[in-house]
Design an enzyme around this catalytic site. Structure first.
Site, short mmCIF file in Angstrom:
data_model
loop_
_atom_site.label_atom_id
_atom_site.label_comp_id
_atom_site.label_asym_id
_atom_site.label_seq_id
_atom_site.Cartn_x
_atom_site.Cartn_y
_atom_site.Cartn_z
N CYS A 170 0.81 -1.22 0.00
CA CYS A 170 0.00 0.00 0.00
C CYS A 170 0.84 1.28 0.00
O CYS A 170 0.34 2.35 -0.33
CB CYS A 170 -0.96 0.00 1.18
SG CYS A 170 -2.12 -1.36 1.11
N HIS A 196 -3.27 7.49 1.61
CA HIS A 196 -3.65 6.13 1.20
C HIS A 196 -5.01 5.83 1.83
O HIS A 196 -5.25 6.15 2.99
CB HIS A 196 -2.61 5.12 1.69
CG HIS A 196 -3.07 3.72 1.57
ND1 HIS A 196 -3.57 3.21 0.39
CD2 HIS A 196 -3.15 2.70 2.48
CE1 HIS A 196 -3.92 1.95 0.58
NE2 HIS A 196 -3.68 1.62 1.84
N ASN A 208 -9.94 0.03 -0.53
CA ASN A 208 -8.47 0.10 -0.48
C ASN A 208 -7.91 -0.47 -1.78
O ASN A 208 -7.98 -1.68 -2.01
CB ASN A 208 -7.99 -0.69 0.74
CG ASN A 208 -6.48 -0.66 0.91
OD1 ASN A 208 -5.76 -0.26 0.00
ND2 ASN A 208 -6.01 -1.08 2.06
O1 UT7 Z 1 -3.75 -0.72 3.47
C1 UT7 Z 1 -2.86 -1.42 4.26
C2 UT7 Z 1 -3.07 -1.13 5.67
N1 UT7 Z 1 -4.31 -1.73 6.13
C3 UT7 Z 1 -5.01 -1.09 7.03
O2 UT7 Z 1 -4.68 0.02 7.38
C4 UT7 Z 1 -6.18 -1.79 7.66
C5 UT7 Z 1 -6.19 -1.49 9.13
N2 UT7 Z 1 -7.23 -2.15 9.85
C6 UT7 Z 1 -8.54 -1.83 9.74
O3 UT7 Z 1 -8.91 -1.03 8.92
C7 UT7 Z 1 -9.52 -2.46 10.71
O4 UT7 Z 1 -8.81 -3.11 11.74
C8 UT7 Z 1 -10.51 -3.43 10.04
C9 UT7 Z 1 -11.49 -2.67 9.19
C10 UT7 Z 1 -9.76 -4.43 9.19
C11 UT7 Z 1 -11.30 -4.20 11.11
O5 UT7 Z 1 -11.96 -3.28 11.96
P1 UT7 Z 1 -11.86 -3.44 13.55
O6 UT7 Z 1 -12.70 -2.41 14.14
O7 UT7 Z 1 -10.40 -3.45 13.89
O8 UT7 Z 1 -12.53 -4.85 13.78
P2 UT7 Z 1 -11.89 -6.17 14.41
O9 UT7 Z 1 -10.88 -6.77 13.49
O10 UT7 Z 1 -11.48 -5.86 15.80
O11 UT7 Z 1 -13.16 -7.12 14.43
C12 UT7 Z 1 -14.30 -6.83 15.23
C13 UT7 Z 1 -15.36 -7.90 15.00
C14 UT7 Z 1 -14.82 -9.32 15.09
O12 UT7 Z 1 -15.77 -10.11 15.72
P3 UT7 Z 1 -15.62 -10.52 17.28
O13 UT7 Z 1 -14.31 -11.24 17.37
O14 UT7 Z 1 -15.62 -9.20 18.02
O15 UT7 Z 1 -16.81 -11.37 17.53
C15 UT7 Z 1 -14.69 -9.74 13.64
O16 UT7 Z 1 -14.81 -11.13 13.49
O17 UT7 Z 1 -15.90 -7.76 13.68
C16 UT7 Z 1 -15.86 -9.04 13.03
N3 UT7 Z 1 -15.69 -8.80 11.59
C17 UT7 Z 1 -16.72 -8.62 10.76
N4 UT7 Z 1 -18.05 -8.59 10.96
C18 UT7 Z 1 -18.83 -8.36 9.89
C19 UT7 Z 1 -14.53 -8.72 10.90
N5 UT7 Z 1 -14.80 -8.48 9.61
C20 UT7 Z 1 -16.15 -8.41 9.49
C21 UT7 Z 1 -17.01 -8.19 8.41
N6 UT7 Z 1 -18.33 -8.15 8.65
N7 UT7 Z 1 -16.57 -7.96 7.16
#
Ligand code: UT7
Length: 327
Positions: free
Chosen positions: A115, A254, A284
């Site tokens: 990225c 980005h 992204n």
């Molecule tokens: O470009 C390169 C760099 N990349 C980035 O900068 C990405 C950085 N990270 C992020 O943008 C975020 O961490 C995400 C968008 C990927 C995830 O958001 P989050 O608020 O950090 O969520 P999380 O990973 O802590 O997940 C929270 C919950 C989980 O469920 P439990 O364990 O709390 O029951 C996940 O399983 O959300 C669940 N989850 C989803 N639910 C519905 C994860 N993906 C999804 C989904 N739909 N697509």
């Protein structure tokens, strides 16, 4: 004493036609429009058509950038293409684009910093211009991330999209010491730390598995590092040029997550209206996201000659970086 610097002559971008909405994805994996919008700001993304390759996207963006810059393709003596999703393992996608543009002179190569690829490519191209090794350079960020996603993994498949963006830069002589009022690339600052390789990676490759592999990410950890590393490299770029946060006209970041964009803007004391945001429509697009956002804001008249732009990115590796550009 005269020195060389890189003036940006023009930009261009291209998005595949097919739009895939969050609602459509919710038929493929256990997700919802509400979750995706709330956690990322993404509403839809573009996905390349079958047979539409990274080189096709890159070529379309390059043609528009070349036209916008008012140069002829034959004037280019260097093409740097940032991508993590090349058409083939080799040769470089850049040489394919070189051939599509009908050029047989100069050099073309790919650069891989995920990225952060566009910021890395800009840094390399600027360095080659400043050292007199290249005069007219095409810098492209192009990706078909849809091809390396695990479409059964809701934690990654909803986050990415396909697209391409490009700029044309040309060496210009400046007289006297460089200062922040000069137009062109003021400076670029790139970093990496391979100790974080396992937080965002592809689980395959020619040397390790002989397969292409799929994207794996520990999103929450990546998020945490992104906010800190971006803030630090932004300060580094401003300090290197004797500029302050108040001098920035546009943040062109980005586009990974709207919450990261908001956090960076808040730290910089920039109002939301000074941030170019495309993540809701593009998702992204990895190395393509900055030049896609840049081109949109240039063409709709937000970014104008003389404006100070801050470009920044963070991605797999980890890699991260920032560029300050006087448009
Ligand atoms: O470009 C390169 C760099 N990349 C980035 O900068 C990405 C950085 N990270 C992020 O943008 C975020 O961490 C995400 C968008 C990927 C995830 O958001 P989050 O608020 O950090 O969520 P999380 O990973 O802590 O997940 C929270 C919950 C989980 O469920 P439990 O364990 O709390 O029951 C996940 O399983 O959300 C669940 N989850 C989803 N639910 C519905 C994860 N993906 C999804 C989904 N739909 N697509």
């Amino acid at each position: 004493m005269s020195a060389l610097r890189s003036l940006v002559l023009g930009c261009g971008s291209y998005l595949p036609e097919r739009v895939v909405t969050n609602a459509q994805l919710s038929n493929v994996v256990a997700t919802s429009d509400e979750w995706i919008v709330e956690r990322t700001g993404i509403r839809e993304r573009r996905i390349a058509a079958e047979g539409e390759l990274t080189s096709d996207l890159a070529f379309a963006a390059a043609r528009r950038a070349i036209e916008h810059a008012g140069v002829k393709a034959g004037e280019l003596d260097l093409i740097v293409l940032a991508t993590t999703t090349p058409d083939r393992t080799f040769p470089a996608t850049a040489v394919r684009v070189q051939a599509m543009l009908g050029i047989t002179s100069g050099a073309a190569f790919d650069l891989q910093a995920v990225c952060s690829g566009f910021v890395y490519a800009l840094a390399v191209a600027d360095g080659m211009i400043r050292s007199g090794q290249a005069r007219t350079v095409l810098v492209i960020g192009a990706e078909t991330f849809s091809r390396i996603l695990d479409w059964s993994d809701r934690t990654t498949s909803v986050l990415f999209g396909d697209g391409a963006g490009a700029v044309v830069m040309r060496a210009e002589k400046t007289n006297g010491a460089a200062n922040g009022k000069d137009r062109g690339i003021l400076s670029s600052h790139i970093h990496s730390d391979g100790n974080y390789a396992d937080l965002l990676y592809v689980d395959g490759g020619p040397s390790s598995t002989g397969t292409v592999g799929r994207v794996r990410m520990h999103g929450r950890e990546v998020f945490r590092h992104a906010v800190v590393k971006l803030a630090s490299v932004v300060d580094e770029a401003l300090a290197a040029n004797g500029l302050s946060r108040n001098d920035i006209d546009w943040l062109v970041p980005h586009q990974a997550n709207k919450r990261i964009l908001d956090g960076t803007a808040r730290k910089l004391g920039l109002s939301e209206s000074r941030v170019v945001v495309t993540v809701e429509r593009h998702a992204n697009t990895s190395a393509a996201s900055i030049p896609l956002a840049l081109d949109e804001a240039v063409r709709d008249g937000r970014i104008r000659a003389g404006h100070l732009l801050l470009l920044e990115a963070m991605g797999g590796g980890f890699t991260w970086g920032a560029s300050l550009v006087r448009w």
